[in-house]
Design an enzyme around this catalytic site. Structure first.
Site, PDB file in Angstrom:
ATOM      1  N   HIS A 194      -2.556  -4.472  -0.468  1.00  0.00           N
ATOM      2  CA  HIS A 194      -3.767  -3.954  -0.736  1.00  0.00           C
ATOM      3  C   HIS A 194      -3.699  -2.321  -0.283  1.00  0.00           C
ATOM      4  O   HIS A 194      -4.337  -1.483  -0.945  1.00  0.00           O
ATOM      5  CB  HIS A 194      -4.773  -4.537   0.466  1.00  0.00           C
ATOM      6  CG  HIS A 194      -6.000  -4.037   0.726  1.00  0.00           C
ATOM      7  ND1 HIS A 194      -7.121  -4.512  -0.033  1.00  0.00           N
ATOM      8  CD2 HIS A 194      -6.638  -2.913   1.173  1.00  0.00           C
ATOM      9  CE1 HIS A 194      -8.058  -3.768   0.395  1.00  0.00           C
ATOM     10  NE2 HIS A 194      -7.854  -3.140   1.034  1.00  0.00           N
ATOM     11  N   GLU A 195      -2.854  -1.978   0.681  1.00  0.00           N
ATOM     12  CA  GLU A 195      -3.001  -0.495   1.072  1.00  0.00           C
ATOM     13  C   GLU A 195      -2.101   0.117  -0.193  1.00  0.00           C
ATOM     14  O   GLU A 195      -2.780   1.492  -0.383  1.00  0.00           O
ATOM     15  CB  GLU A 195      -2.186  -0.546   2.331  1.00  0.00           C
ATOM     16  CG  GLU A 195      -2.846  -1.105   3.756  1.00  0.00           C
ATOM     17  CD  GLU A 195      -4.395  -0.946   3.602  1.00  0.00           C
ATOM     18  OE1 GLU A 195      -4.955   0.370   3.295  1.00  0.00           O
ATOM     19  OE2 GLU A 195      -5.089  -1.743   4.493  1.00  0.00           O
ATOM     20  N   HIS A 226      -4.646   1.016  -2.768  1.00  0.00           N
ATOM     21  CA  HIS A 226      -5.432   1.995  -2.585  1.00  0.00           C
ATOM     22  C   HIS A 226      -4.638   3.281  -2.927  1.00  0.00           C
ATOM     23  O   HIS A 226      -5.364   4.339  -3.382  1.00  0.00           O
ATOM     24  CB  HIS A 226      -5.570   2.066  -1.049  1.00  0.00           C
ATOM     25  CG  HIS A 226      -6.936   1.280  -0.453  1.00  0.00           C
ATOM     26  ND1 HIS A 226      -8.218   1.618  -1.046  1.00  0.00           N
ATOM     27  CD2 HIS A 226      -7.182   0.452   0.442  1.00  0.00           C
ATOM     28  CE1 HIS A 226      -9.106   0.576  -0.529  1.00  0.00           C
ATOM     29  NE2 HIS A 226      -8.459  -0.095   0.515  1.00  0.00           N
ATOM     30  N   GLU A 278     -12.579  -1.477  -2.300  1.00  0.00           N
ATOM     31  CA  GLU A 278     -12.099  -2.621  -1.611  1.00  0.00           C
ATOM     32  C   GLU A 278     -11.761  -3.635  -2.544  1.00  0.00           C
ATOM     33  O   GLU A 278     -10.775  -4.539  -2.450  1.00  0.00           O
ATOM     34  CB  GLU A 278     -12.896  -3.088  -0.357  1.00  0.00           C
ATOM     35  CG  GLU A 278     -12.905  -2.047   0.608  1.00  0.00           C
ATOM     36  CD  GLU A 278     -11.662  -1.622   1.246  1.00  0.00           C
ATOM     37  OE1 GLU A 278     -10.836  -2.613   1.430  1.00  0.00           O
ATOM     38  OE2 GLU A 278     -11.318  -0.399   1.243  1.00  0.00           O
TER      39      GLU A 278
END
Length: 304
Positions: A149-150, A153, A231
């Site tokens: 997920h990071e 980003h 997100e």
């Protein structure tokens, strides 16, 4: 000590912003927007755009160093052994899968909460950091889901995009606040020959400040909406990089821990996977993160 660090950082960043903006305004020859003839819209627009954007980009440029210093992030040596080395290898593998040409730095910081974040001024100068609490409470697959997920980003350029949006919103807030305050001043203007203003300098600045608060609240709705959108996009990217099941398991673990009646879990967290405390109603407009159950349901829907 940590409190003093934050105070020093806050002061240093604000001094840097004021000095930089002053230099830019002087170099561009921007004139005062309030003149004897009234409000100069062109000068006001340039003034607000510079103030709004410069502050945001200075914060972005030093975001990585601020995170390391203020949160006590310890950068992991890529050649270290043990679980730390495994963490670096995992991030680098995910980063390569996301097409990043330069690997992010990887760090661990103290904290009992389950937390992680990505920061940095660009894709080629980024940091992925996780809390010790996350490593203690998540298994390998769940950790990989969080890291994916990071990394998503970073690959999506979310830090830069968020900075642009925040800067533009800041500029509009400043612009409309000053126009509104000028309008109030004009309404209160006397009828004498000199055309004296209906409010003094202090009253005018307080009016500007009041309108900035009002328009800032409205502007934060736009920023929060984009934050929720990114997100969902990072969840999707994380599912692609690590596998949908790992991404779902990571979110489920986060949800399970936030529901525990543990004092530590109620502590605020600054992270890309942070759970907003705002639930339902109109306050949802100001939430920077969608509810975990919504994020999980969306990933499960795509999996079906």
């Amino acid at each position: 000590m940590a409190f003093m660090k934050r105070i020093l950082l806050f002061a240093a960043v604000n001094i840097a912003i004021v000095v930089t903006v002053s230099l830019v305004l002087n170099l561009l020859g921007v004139q005062p927007y309030l003149t004897e003839r009234g409000l100069n819209i062109g000068s006001l627009a340039v003034f607000c755009l510079i103030w709004g954007m410069v502050g945001s980009f200075i914060s972005l440029l030093i975001s990585k160093k601020i995170a390391i210093w203020s949160m006590g992030v310890e950068i992991i040596d890529p050649y270290a052994g043990g679980r730390a080395a495994e963490l670096v290898q995992m991030v680098h593998r995910l980063a390569k899968g996301a097409g990043l040409s330069k690997m992010p730095d990887v760090g661990i910081y103290p904290g009992v909460e389950i937390n992680a974040f990505a920061t940095g001024p660009s894709k080629n100068n980024s940091l992925v950091a996780v809390s010790q609490g996350l490593l203690n409470r998540m298994d390998r697959d769940e950790v990989e889901g969080v890291l994916a997920h990071e990394v998503a980003h970073i690959a999506n350029g979310d830090m830069v995009t968020m900075t642009l949006i925040q800067g533009v919103v800041n500029a509009f807030v400043m612009f409309f606040a000053r126009i509104a305050a000028y309008g109030v001043s004009q309404l209160l203007r006397g009828d004498d020959e000199e055309g004296a203003s209906g409010m003094g300098y202090f009253a005018h600045m307080m009016t500007v400040f009041a309108f900035e608060i009002l328009f800032g609240i409205l502007g934060s709705i736009i920023v929060a909406w984009f934050s929720r959108y990114r997100e969902f996009r990072a969840d999707s990217g994380g599912a692609t990089l690590a596998g949908r099941n790992k991404m779902i398991r990571a979110l489920q673990r986060l949800k399970a821990n936030t529901e525990l009646p543990d004092e530590d879990q109620r502590a605020p967290a600054m992270a890309a996977l942070k759970i907003s405390s705002r639930k339902g109603g109109w306050l949802h407009l100001f939430a920077t993160h969608p509810p975990l159950e919504v994020r999980i349901a969306r990933l499960q829907q795509y999996a079906s």
